[in-house]
Design an enzyme around this catalytic site. Structure first.
Site, mmCIF file in Angstrom:
data_model
loop_
_atom_site.group_PDB
_atom_site.id
_atom_site.type_symbol
_atom_site.label_atom_id
_atom_site.label_comp_id
_atom_site.label_asym_id
_atom_site.label_seq_id
_atom_site.Cartn_x
_atom_site.Cartn_y
_atom_site.Cartn_z
ATOM 1 N N LYS A 1 -10.249 -15.228 -26.080
ATOM 2 C CA LYS A 1 -11.537 -15.013 -26.759
ATOM 3 C C LYS A 1 -11.486 -15.515 -28.198
ATOM 4 O O LYS A 1 -12.525 -15.702 -28.831
ATOM 5 C CB LYS A 1 -11.931 -13.532 -26.726
ATOM 6 C CG LYS A 1 -12.389 -13.060 -25.345
ATOM 7 C CD LYS A 1 -12.883 -11.622 -25.379
ATOM 8 C CE LYS A 1 -13.270 -11.117 -23.989
ATOM 9 N NZ LYS A 1 -12.083 -10.758 -23.170
ATOM 10 N N CYS B 1 -18.682 -5.662 -20.069
ATOM 11 C CA CYS B 1 -17.705 -6.733 -20.293
ATOM 12 C C CYS B 1 -16.608 -6.757 -19.244
ATOM 13 O O CYS B 1 -15.754 -7.646 -19.254
ATOM 14 C CB CYS B 1 -17.134 -6.603 -21.693
ATOM 15 S SG CYS B 1 -18.469 -6.540 -22.904
ATOM 16 N N HIS C 1 -7.728 -8.725 -22.590
ATOM 17 C CA HIS C 1 -9.159 -8.584 -22.883
ATOM 18 C C HIS C 1 -9.384 -8.926 -24.362
ATOM 19 O O HIS C 1 -10.246 -9.730 -24.674
ATOM 20 C CB HIS C 1 -9.611 -7.164 -22.564
ATOM 21 C CG HIS C 1 -11.079 -6.944 -22.719
ATOM 22 N ND1 HIS C 1 -12.020 -7.678 -22.024
ATOM 23 C CD2 HIS C 1 -11.788 -6.071 -23.490
ATOM 24 C CE1 HIS C 1 -13.230 -7.276 -22.371
ATOM 25 N NE2 HIS C 1 -13.125 -6.307 -23.254
ATOM 26 N N HIS D 1 -16.640 -13.959 -26.916
ATOM 27 C CA HIS D 1 -16.677 -12.979 -25.827
ATOM 28 C C HIS D 1 -17.914 -13.232 -24.960
ATOM 29 O O HIS D 1 -19.031 -12.982 -25.388
ATOM 30 C CB HIS D 1 -16.701 -11.573 -26.448
ATOM 31 C CG HIS D 1 -16.564 -10.470 -25.463
ATOM 32 N ND1 HIS D 1 -16.549 -10.673 -24.106
ATOM 33 C CD2 HIS D 1 -16.419 -9.136 -25.643
ATOM 34 C CE1 HIS D 1 -16.413 -9.513 -23.492
ATOM 35 N NE2 HIS D 1 -16.334 -8.568 -24.408
ATOM 36 N N GLU E 1 -6.100 -1.460 -25.719
ATOM 37 C CA GLU E 1 -5.530 -2.249 -24.616
ATOM 38 C C GLU E 1 -4.001 -2.294 -24.742
ATOM 39 O O GLU E 1 -3.281 -2.160 -23.753
ATOM 40 C CB GLU E 1 -6.103 -3.668 -24.620
ATOM 41 C CG GLU E 1 -5.551 -4.521 -23.473
ATOM 42 C CD GLU E 1 -6.135 -5.929 -23.436
ATOM 43 O OE1 GLU E 1 -6.650 -6.388 -24.478
ATOM 44 O OE2 GLU E 1 -6.071 -6.554 -22.360
ATOM 45 N N PHE F 1 -18.100 -1.497 -21.946
ATOM 46 C CA PHE F 1 -18.845 -0.299 -22.346
ATOM 47 C C PHE F 1 -19.216 0.465 -21.083
ATOM 48 O O PHE F 1 -19.672 -0.128 -20.094
ATOM 49 C CB PHE F 1 -20.134 -0.673 -23.091
ATOM 50 C CG PHE F 1 -19.896 -1.189 -24.492
ATOM 51 C CD1 PHE F 1 -18.683 -1.060 -25.128
ATOM 52 C CD2 PHE F 1 -20.946 -1.803 -25.180
ATOM 53 C CE1 PHE F 1 -18.492 -1.522 -26.424
ATOM 54 C CE2 PHE F 1 -20.763 -2.273 -26.472
ATOM 55 C CZ PHE F 1 -19.542 -2.140 -27.095
#
Lengths: 82, 411
Positions: B334, B162, B302, B339, B313, B398
């Site tokens: 998002k 991502c 994010h 996403h 975050e 990830f």
């Protein structure tokens, strides 16, 4: 029931159109796949695989190199339906 | 010399719209792009999550039949966004060897791969089409764009889950700054709304399961958030040296002031709860921009709407900005788009650039009850921004990937 030569030609023209965008009217028996229709080897194999499914025939890999023109392919498919 | 880099074109196809204009308008209007899935496979496989951010405009409405047959859906989105950005930039002359592509995907051609495997199982190896490999390879989107615009200065693909889209933009910086190349199309795409990735993400408890209220499911920073919502589409930016852009009299949206990539080396999926590497990505970005944390006046976070990720975050941002963090307007877009994985950073970069240009921070949806553990100034309706400001956009993936880019208002 086996398809006529004209029916195979028009079916093949549809497959060529789907793969390459070439107008179906331009797909004529005397046209060369590589030289006239500018079909590369990967597109040719895609058309072969789709033709096998559409016409219920087997087109062996070693036969593909002999199919230089649309007419060669139509003849092969027509007789292979046999 | 270090060339200044500017953004001269933007493109997107998203769950909110088939181009930048419609996407941006829907975003400002507070619309949600998240819908119930109406595919046969939803019932067939009894997938545990029945909604996602499906692209508002189908690629088949934009591309030719041949393009849709020869390109994986991810590459189709990429090509649509890149063409819009390219047309928007209006570049008529560029040296092909000084033109390059930096385009990301998180997963690659997953539809092609899995469709081909289905064909293999059902019909045998002969029916596996010869275009399968070039369609499934993750560099397919970048290659398709490169061929479309005749870029011969290098075509590269960032793959960092991502974080990919933001990383691709960051990766464009050095070559432009050095003057090695003049123009880059950078961005990212994803087309993974397929039963397998949905099942796999659901299996790891990453997805929201709010099947009854799809538009309410993506709710970053809300106390009731329960996971992210998958989206699909692509975003693209035309990046250019300022000298090249000025020489051709281009319109300039913003300056790409900096970008950095760091890694956690902590856990394969969980973010480091200390957030030190994520914070360092922000700090390195600001250093490159010649700026300090005090200069940042807008953040596109994010913020995927996962219980753990949103807090991580926040912790990282707190390390960088301290108490002043509460004064920075944060948008978590998002909440509208879902996403887009490898496309997320790209569309969020587009949003950040537009926020600077229009001096308007886009809203965050569904923040009904803010999580008390997260003290942010979250923008919930469009908010005016200052004239000469710096904004950052964050992405984390990830694998422990952290990527940040900074844009500055351009006058």
């Amino acid at each position: 029931m086996a398809l006529s030569q004209d029916e195979v030609l028009s079916g093949l023209a549809e497959l060529i159109n789907e793969e390459t965008g070439i107008d179906t009217d331009s797909v004529k028996l005397e046209k060369s796949f590589a030289n006239d229709l500018d079909i590369d080897s990967i597109s040719m194999m895609t058309i072969v695989v789709n033709a096998e499914e559409k016409f219920g025939v087997k087109i062996p890999d070693e036969e593909v190199k002999n199919l230089l023109t649309v007419g060669d392919a139509v003849s092969f498919i027509t007789s292979a339906q046999g | 010399m270090n060339h200044k880099i500017v953004v001269t074109g933007v493109g997107a196809t998203t769950p909110l719209g088939g181009d930048v204009k419609s996407t941006w308008e829907a975003l400002l209007e507070g619309k949600s792009g998240i819908r119930t899935l109406e595919y046969d496979w939803v019932a067939k496989y009894e997938v545990p999550v029945t909604f996602a951010g499906i692209a508002k405009v189908a690629s088949s409405e934009v591309l030719t039949l041949q393009e849709t047959k020869r390109l994986d859906p991810s590459s189709q989105f990429a090509l649509i966004a890149a063409r819009e950005a390219w047309a928007d930039a209006g570049i008529t002359e560029v040296d092909p060897i000084r033109l390059s592509v930096e385009f990301a995907t998180g997963i690659g051609g997953v539809w092609t791969l899995l469709d081909a495997f289905d064909t293999l199982k059902e019909k045998g190896p002969r029916r596996v089409l010869p275009m399968t490999v070039p369609m499934l390879m993750p560099n397919g989107p970048a290659a398709a764009i490169g061929m479309d615009i005749a870029a011969r200065g290098g075509v590269r693909t960032s793959v960092s889950a991502c974080a990919s889209g933001t990383e691709a933009i960051a990766n464009a910086i050095t070559r432009l700054q050095s003057g090695e190349i003049d123009v880059v199309i950078a961005g990212g795409c994803e087309a993974a709304i397929h039963p397998l990735p949905i099942s796999a993400f659901a299996s790891m408890q990453a997805l929201s399961k709010r099947n009854d209220e799809p538009a309410k499911a993506s709710r970053p920073y809300d106390i009731a958030r329960d996971g992210f919502v998958m989206g699909e589409g692509a975003g693209a930016l035309v990046l250019e040296t300022e000298a090249h852009a000025k020489a051709r009299g281009a319109k300039i949206y913003a300056e790409l002031a900096g970008g950095a990539v760091t890694s956690d080396a902590y856990h394969i999926t969980a973010p480091d709860p200390e957030g030190s590497a994520a914070a360092r990505a922000v700090i390195d970005t600001l250093k490159m921009a010649g700026a300090s944390p005090d200069d940042v006046a807008h953040i596109n976070a994010h913020a995927t709407s996962t219980p753990v990720g949103d807090v991580a975050e926040y912790v990282a941002l707190k390390r960088v900005f301290g108490e002043r963090l509460k004064e920075i307007p944060v948008s978590a877009t998002k909440s509208s788009t879902g996403h887009l994985l490898g496309g997320a950073g790209a569309i969020e970069a587009v949003f950040t650039v537009l926020a600077l240009k229009h001096r308007l921070a886009p809203p965050t949806l569904n923040l009904d009850n803010p999580d008390p553990a997260i003290e942010l100034d979250v923008v919930t309706s469009p908010r005016e921004l200052g004239e000469n400001i710096l904004a950052i956009s964050n992405s984390f993936g990830f694998g422990g990937h952290n990527a940040v880019v900074a844009f500055r208002s351009y006058n």
